[in-house]
Design an enzyme around this catalytic site. Structure first.
Site, PDB file in Angstrom:
ATOM      1  N   GLU B 277      28.349  38.778 -28.462  1.00 51.80           N
ATOM      2  CA  GLU B 277      27.014  39.358 -28.583  1.00 51.80           C
ATOM      3  C   GLU B 277      27.033  40.592 -29.485  1.00 51.80           C
ATOM      4  OE1 GLU B 277      25.063  38.914 -24.910  1.00 51.80           O
ATOM      5  OE2 GLU B 277      23.280  40.016 -25.506  1.00 51.80           O
ATOM      6  N   GLU B 280      27.136  39.324 -32.873  1.00 50.43           N
ATOM      7  CA  GLU B 280      25.809  38.808 -33.225  1.00 50.43           C
ATOM      8  C   GLU B 280      24.868  39.956 -33.582  1.00 50.43           C
ATOM      9  OE1 GLU B 280      23.985  36.702 -30.000  1.00 50.43           O
ATOM     10  OE2 GLU B 280      22.516  35.699 -31.271  1.00 50.43           O
ATOM     11  N   CYS B 297      21.881  36.889 -20.644  1.00 51.89           N
ATOM     12  CA  CYS B 297      22.756  36.597 -19.500  1.00 51.89           C
ATOM     13  C   CYS B 297      21.997  36.380 -18.199  1.00 51.89           C
ATOM     14  CB  CYS B 297      23.816  37.682 -19.331  1.00 51.89           C
ATOM     15  SG  CYS B 297      23.242  39.313 -19.718  1.00 51.89           S
ATOM     16  N   SER B 317      19.508  36.296 -27.791  1.00 45.79           N
ATOM     17  CA  SER B 317      20.888  36.039 -28.207  1.00 45.79           C
ATOM     18  C   SER B 317      21.213  34.564 -27.993  1.00 45.79           C
ATOM     19  CB  SER B 317      21.839  36.901 -27.380  1.00 45.79           C
ATOM     20  OG  SER B 317      23.158  36.432 -27.538  1.00 45.79           O
ATOM     21  N   LYS B 356      21.066  31.084 -11.257  1.00 45.44           N
ATOM     22  CA  LYS B 356      22.298  30.561 -11.858  1.00 45.44           C
ATOM     23  C   LYS B 356      22.491  29.084 -11.510  1.00 45.44           C
ATOM     24  CE  LYS B 356      23.941  34.055 -14.119  1.00 45.44           C
ATOM     25  NZ  LYS B 356      24.173  33.965 -15.577  1.00 45.44           N
ATOM     26  N   GLU B 359      20.456  27.424 -14.016  1.00 45.52           N
ATOM     27  CA  GLU B 359      21.094  27.553 -15.330  1.00 45.52           C
ATOM     28  C   GLU B 359      22.220  26.529 -15.488  1.00 45.52           C
ATOM     29  OE1 GLU B 359      23.895  30.847 -16.130  1.00 45.52           O
ATOM     30  OE2 GLU B 359      22.601  31.364 -17.810  1.00 45.52           O
ATOM     31  N   GLU B 364      21.767  21.737 -21.830  1.00 50.03           N
ATOM     32  CA  GLU B 364      22.546  22.320 -22.936  1.00 50.03           C
ATOM     33  C   GLU B 364      23.850  22.935 -22.442  1.00 50.03           C
ATOM     34  OE1 GLU B 364      19.623  23.451 -21.883  1.00 50.03           O
ATOM     35  OE2 GLU B 364      19.415  25.631 -22.088  1.00 50.03           O
ATOM     36  N   CYS B 502      21.964  42.402 -11.141  1.00 47.33           N
ATOM     37  CA  CYS B 502      22.554  41.418 -10.228  1.00 47.33           C
ATOM     38  C   CYS B 502      22.933  42.012  -8.875  1.00 47.33           C
ATOM     39  CB  CYS B 502      23.797  40.791 -10.855  1.00 47.33           C
ATOM     40  SG  CYS B 502      23.497  40.224 -12.535  1.00 47.33           S
TER      41      CYS B 502
END
Lengths: 177, 578
Positions: B277, B280, B297, B317, B356, B359, B364, B502
């Site tokens: 990141e 990036e 994230c 990102s 999560k 996710e 993907e 979190c």
């Protein structure tokens, strides 16, 4: 049967209102129902987007109020009076008989679009209890056993009419006389 | 302002509610619907108290204290009223506590106990509703809902999502998504904050415990586990230890006892995420990519952006989250290193998060038909498994995670709290730009408690301007401001969907109430900062294990192989027409 509001009309209505806030939610819903006869999902979604409100909020408000309906009215709208006098005279059994006969719950419309069924709190004809309104006709002192016959007679009328509009056959005045 | 509380003279603050006054004075008035910091709703009526000179009982949560008010919080009449309220709630509640996931951790059950409810006072008049198991993150059981509205208010007022609301009225009221639809088709982002405030078992995480246990029992499978940075600082609470205790070594030991073959640390992947990141970010700054760069994230935030602001997706990102990077590395580089068939690896992650789970299920995040992560357990589920297996966490000999994917910097550990991702990324970005490590290790402003925080860090000739949004409501505000052109020079925006990050995720141990939740969030955050303060390895780019992964597998950050494994290239979701 897929039932949809005329979205162009809904969009035009919203455009006419321009920028507005959450306090305008109920007036907007009322106007759409006034114009379309009911609130479709698509219309509720459009209102939510217009007011920047969650769809769940718009749906929650709309379902809170009895005045809003989510299916178009049937060609013949049946209203069952559930006022005090009618209740004492057995309107609950009449409503149950209608729900059985039409195979829908109060607030809904039959799949063929012929009948819709609604509950009203008082028609104002307590002397005729229990009373139901079928289209513009009033039926006094209805018992559950009469319900299938009443429904059948209107079904026959509607089928004979084809696309035509049901005309009132009796008025409150006639019934009273 | 003077008032009397149960006959004792007390001083009240202006505008203070009776509930707040009583709790400040060490008196607990029970509540079901009260949420600290959100509008009082007075829906549950549990907090009713008696006031001299008032004929009716009043709700302590919504009534402000007035001069000379004489308050009786536990008068016989008030206590009797509360008991009746519990009995009425139970009249429309299933009697299946023995089978309920929240048994022992349920506010309604607790109040029935404390008020001495020993029998069903009214015959059950249960309304039955369909279970909603459509969401990969959250399950709804409206039969257990007491209509307190806590979830509705958290979703709308704290998260700014509004996926659910009250529908209908009176006895047919039900909390549901729009059109009484399923959660997976709603705007729900899966954050699980609704679960955190639900007093009963009406909302819960979609459990992956069965599939994890099945994998552990299967001799054909190699079961690998990773644990997220915010797990080791909260697990202690599930076992009666003080909040803020870091149990990292005991957690590793416990995971081995459960039978996991390899124990890794998600913070390794956080270090890897920082490398990718930061590269990036520097690339976008030097090559004119879309700025600010949004962090990716927090999966509930990614989902929110896709739904609410798809036009801004180029800012996101392309990095996978640490969970998914770890999953991808485990089934590629690690599998090859150990000579394992990736199809035989079952990859588990322990997360403080329900989103999560969603996710990990996204298409993907799979390659050649194999999901990068096969199952996700919340901290609560892990605690259930440990209790079931009789593992006494505190009596285990401390253990270390396996190498190389258990090696981490303490910056990776900071991912567990709001501001931490930015701090970790800045340490490495500064190095990338200047070739030197940044002078102060801690950018204090990033760790504040305000929902939106801004910082400027000098990196050589470049001033890096970053923003931190703590919670989706703040993220929405910031995104709106960015779209209005109010922040033209921002380089990077960190978003944590849950306020606080979190450490306050929807998969964390449950709090008793808002004060408790705030206290736990703060001490978990402090524990992470302490880990970093005491750390020997504090810069992600100094993690040698990550360095070896680049040397042996990835080449450079943003290389073609890194893109294959560690990045996603999102298509703009198609608009769904009504």
């Amino acid at each position: 049967m897929v039932q949809a509001c005329d979205m162009d009309l809904v969009d035009a209505l919203l455009a006419r209102h321009g920028a507005c806030g959450r306090q305008d939610l109920i007036p907007l819903l009322q106007e759409i129902q006034e114009a379309e006869g009911f609130l479709s999902r698509a219309a509720l979604r459009r209102v939510a987007a217009h007011l920047h409100l969650p769809e769940s909020k718009v749906y929650g408000v709309a379902t809170f109020y009895n005045q809003f309906r989510f299916q178009p009215r049937g060609r013949c709208a049946i209203a069952v009076c559930r006022g005090t006098a009618c209740h004492v005279k057995g309107s609950a059994a009449v409503l149950a008989a209608l729900q059985r006969e039409l195979r829908i719950q109060a607030g809904a419309t039959t799949r063929d679009g012929l009948f819709s069924l609604d509950v009203v709190s008082c028609i104002g004809a307590c002397g005729l209890a229990p009373v139901i309104a079928v289209g513009d006709d009033y039926h006094a002192g209805v018992s559950p056993t009469q319900v299938p016959g009443i429904v059948a007679s209107y079904r026959a009328k509607l089928q004979a009419l084809g696309e035509g509009v049901l005309e009132p056959s009796t008025s409150v005045e006639e019934v009273l006389a | 302002m003077l008032a009397t509380l149960n006959g004792r003279a007390v001083e009240a603050h202006a505008g203070e509610s009776i509930l707040d006054l009583a709790r400040r004075e060490g008196l607990d008035i029970p509540t079901l619907c009260h949420l600290k910091g959100l509008s009082p709703s007075g829906a549950c009526r549990m907090c009713v108290v008696e006031l001299d000179g008032r004929p009716g009982l009043v709700t302590a949560c919504s009534q402000q204290v007035q001069e000379g008010m004489a308050i009786h919080t536990h008068s016989p009449r008030a206590v009797e009223a509360r008991k009746t309220i519990v009995e009425l709630l139970l009249a429309n509640h299933p009697d299946d506590c023995l089978y309920c996931v929240r048994s022992g951790d349920c506010r309604l059950q607790e109040l029935a106990q404390t008020h001495g409810v020993r029998r069903r006072r009214w015959p059950a008049g249960m309304r039955h509703h369909r279970l909603d198991v459509s969401s990969p993150a959250i399950g709804r059981n409206p039969d257990k809902c007491i209509l307190c509205g806590a979830c509705v208010r958290v979703c709308e007022e704290r998260m700014g999502v509004g996926a659910i609301d009250f529908t209908g009225r009176g006895s047919s009221t039900v909390v549901a998504p729009a059109f009484l639809g399923d959660l997976n088709l709603s705007t729900c982002v899966g954050c699980g904050q609704c679960i955190a405030v639900c007093p009963t078992g009406a909302l819960r995480e979609q459990s992956h415990l069965d599939r994890v246990v099945a994998a552990l029992e299967d001799p054909e499978q190699v079961v690998v586990v990773q644990h997220a940075p915010a797990v080791s600082v909260s697990l202690a609470e599930e076992f009666g230890l003080p909040a803020g205790t870091d149990l990292n070594p005991q957690l590793v030991a416990a995971l081995r006892r459960l039978g996991f073959h390899y124990v890794f640390d998600t913070a390794f992947a956080a270090d890897l995420t920082v490398r990718e990141e930061a590269a990036e970010l520097v690339q976008r700054i030097t090559h004119g990519g879309p700025l600010p760069l949004f962090t990716s994230c927090s999966p509930a935030w990614v989902r929110w952006l896709e739904q609410e602001r798809p036009e801004l997706l180029p800012h996101l990102s392309t990095c996978k989250s640490p969970q998914q990077m770890m999953g991808a590395v485990v089934k590629s580089a690690f599998a090859r290193m150990k000579g394992l068939d990736p199809a035989r690896i079952f990859s588990v992650s322990i997360m403080p998060c329900t989103a999560k789970k969603a996710e990990a299920a996204r298409p993907e995040h799979a390659r050649e038909g194999l999901a990068d992560v096969d199952a996700v357990l919340t901290v609560r589920e892990l605690a259930r498994l440990l209790r079931q297996r009789g593992i006494r966490l505190t009596e285990l000999k401390p253990d270390h995670a396996d190498l190389p994917l258990g090696m981490r910097s303490t910056a990776g550990k900071l991912f567990g709290a709001s501001g931490g991702v930015t701090e970790a990324a800045l340490r490495t970005a500064h190095f990338l730009i200047t070739g030197e490590d940044p002078p102060p290790m801690r950018v204090e402003v990033l760790h504040g408690t305000e929902g939106l925080r801004f910082a400027t860090v000098q990196a050589g000739i470049l001033q890096l301007r970053v923003a931190v949004a703590s919670g989706l409501l703040q993220a929405r505000k910031l995104v709106d401001e960015i779209q209005q052109g109010l922040h033209p020079h921002l380089h990077m925006v960190e978003v944590m969907s849950c306020p606080g990050g979190c450490v306050a995720g929807g998969g964390q141990p449950l709090s008793r109430d808002g004060d408790d939740a705030e206290r736990r969030r703060a001490v978990r955050h402090a524990a992470l900062l302490r880990v970093d303060d005491e750390g020997m390895l504090r810069r992600p780019h100094r993690n040698w294990a990550v360095g070896e992964l680049y040397r042996d597998e990835l080449g450079e950050p943003l290389s073609q192989r890194a893109h294959e494994l560690l990045h996603v290239h999102r298509e703009r979701p198609r608009e769904v027409e009504a």
